[in-house]
Enzyme design. Sequence first.
Site, PDB file in Angstrom:
ATOM      1  N   TYR A 141      76.408  -7.621  46.395  1.00 27.27           N
ATOM      2  CA  TYR A 141      76.520  -6.337  47.269  1.00 27.27           C
ATOM      3  C   TYR A 141      77.853  -5.423  46.623  1.00 27.27           C
ATOM      4  O   TYR A 141      77.774  -4.191  46.739  1.00 27.27           O
ATOM      5  CB  TYR A 141      76.827  -6.559  48.698  1.00 27.27           C
ATOM      6  N   LYS A 198      71.864 -21.339  44.940  1.00 26.03           N
ATOM      7  CA  LYS A 198      71.008 -21.393  44.166  1.00 26.03           C
ATOM      8  C   LYS A 198      71.711 -22.052  42.853  1.00 26.03           C
ATOM      9  O   LYS A 198      71.494 -21.411  41.759  1.00 26.03           O
ATOM     10  CB  LYS A 198      70.159 -19.896  43.744  1.00 26.03           C
ATOM     11  N   ASP A 230      65.742 -21.144  48.387  1.00 21.66           N
ATOM     12  CA  ASP A 230      64.158 -21.162  48.611  1.00 21.66           C
ATOM     13  C   ASP A 230      63.588 -22.066  49.410  1.00 21.66           C
ATOM     14  O   ASP A 230      62.954 -21.932  50.317  1.00 21.66           O
ATOM     15  CB  ASP A 230      63.417 -21.001  47.193  1.00 21.66           C
ATOM     16  N   ASP A 254      72.076 -12.386  54.327  1.00 24.30           N
ATOM     17  CA  ASP A 254      71.360 -10.992  54.465  1.00 24.30           C
ATOM     18  C   ASP A 254      69.634 -11.540  54.843  1.00 24.30           C
ATOM     19  O   ASP A 254      69.134 -11.272  56.101  1.00 24.30           O
ATOM     20  CB  ASP A 254      71.405  -9.886  53.605  1.00 24.30           C
ATOM     21  N   ASP A 258      67.595 -12.729  58.718  1.00 23.12           N
ATOM     22  CA  ASP A 258      66.310 -11.930  59.252  1.00 23.12           C
ATOM     23  C   ASP A 258      65.422 -12.811  59.571  1.00 23.12           C
ATOM     24  O   ASP A 258      64.560 -12.773  60.654  1.00 23.12           O
ATOM     25  CB  ASP A 258      65.873 -10.851  58.277  1.00 23.12           C
TER      26      ASP A 258
HETATM   27  C1  IPM Z   1      72.594  -6.417  57.466  1.00 25.66           C
HETATM   28  C2  IPM Z   1      71.820  -5.107  57.062  1.00 25.66           C
HETATM   29  C3  IPM Z   1      72.580  -4.510  55.886  1.00 25.66           C
HETATM   30  C4  IPM Z   1      73.054  -5.687  55.026  1.00 25.66           C
HETATM   31  C5  IPM Z   1      72.135  -3.239  55.251  1.00 25.66           C
HETATM   32  C6  IPM Z   1      71.855  -2.019  56.105  1.00 25.66           C
HETATM   33  C7  IPM Z   1      72.862  -2.731  54.119  1.00 25.66           C
HETATM   34  O1  IPM Z   1      70.534  -5.458  56.543  1.00 25.66           O
HETATM   35  O2  IPM Z   1      73.644  -6.013  58.248  1.00 25.66           O
HETATM   36  O3  IPM Z   1      72.055  -7.149  57.662  1.00 25.66           O
HETATM   37  O4  IPM Z   1      72.041  -5.670  53.749  1.00 25.66           O
HETATM   38  O5  IPM Z   1      74.018  -6.241  55.019  1.00 25.66           O
HETATM   39 MG    MG Z   2      70.170  -7.526  57.053  1.00 22.91          MG
END
Ligand code: IPM
Ligand code: MG
Length: 368
Positions: A141, A198, A230, A254, A258
């Site tokens: 990032y 990884k 993975d 990240d 999710d």
């Molecule tokens: C998160 C989001 C952010 C990230 C984006 C919006 C830049 O997905 O906070 O998880 O990738 O960190």
């Molecule tokens: Mg995110």
Amino acid sequence: MSKKYNISVIPGDGIGPEVTSAAIKVLETAASKREIEIYTKELLAGGAAIDKYGIPLPQETIYGCKDSDAVLLGAVGGPKWDNVEPDKRPEKALLGLRSGLDLYANIRPVVLHEGLEAASPLKNPGKVDLVIIRELTGGIYFGKTGFYQSGDKLSDGTVKGKIGFDTESYSEGEINRILKIGFGFAMKRRKKLTLVDKANVLVTSRMWRTLATQMSFDYPEVELDFLYVDNASMQLINRPSSFDVIVTSNLFGDILSDEAGQIVGSIGMLPSASVGVIGKPGMFEPIHGSAPDIAGQNKANPLGTILSCAMMMRTVLGEEEVADDIENAVKKTLAQGYRTGDITFVGDNNNTKLVGTVEMTQAVIDNL
Ligand code: IPM
Ligand code: MG
């Protein structure tokens, strides 16, 4: 009233304003019941700042955040700003806040709340209670990035042309400080730490493994194990309840958070805390995005943001009681069957009531 806290609120874009105003109402009520005053000031970032100033993160927003006890952020981004220059994208505001406030540790608890089992896509999720500790100011990032032209040819004869690159790099110092946070969490929890990496491919991942192994000697009670990312994504689905603390890099954290959000029913339920230097303000935000498709329709789930306020109270302000009050009120609200659309499922036999953002928030307040 004895104690006072100054909170910077960055509503941001999409559903951001709805969920932050909901959460602040809950926070103010919970705090006042414990004789604590909450002062808020609103700051602009993301698309909202682009619209007003032409840039996603004005200096005064950074100064404003630094000058407060904590920051609450909704979400940034949306299709309206998809075509702005890469450097001016709303997401840059988030990254700028994270690095500007030196918030290197992102703590994302993942809890399957009682009554939400039907909202999980897993048949038998079991008791899911894990926390993802994501490194937040390093890795790909924030690595070297750019473009260059190449006249070289690929094996099939086509010219390479424009080449884009992003770089993953981590220093020992960066890895050690986030590992330390991970071990600290493990000690306070079930004493299991999983490093996700990884290491079968990446040099940086091998550094993470070596340093984690070294540090584990200082924490003999913590059981340390390793998973390739993975495999981790598979095991999270396969045996979510076996995880306690997961420590990982910026990008992997990240992605996995999710996935974890889905396991517990909805990403709308997940809060997060981003912290760094002790004594400096932390930033608290739901992990979901700005959900432009449902913005302004009273449909957003405010619970991730409300729970982020509980984390704010606990993590950096040390107000355990307020945090407990908020978390208990959320539990009670879910037990009473209140559900926003994202956590409503056919076949849910918990006597559920589909409600909007406003009604959900009021129910939490009534349960305080
Ligand atoms: C998160 C989001 C952010 C990230 C984006 C919006 C830049 O997905 O906070 O998880 O990738 O960190
Ligand atoms: Mg995110």
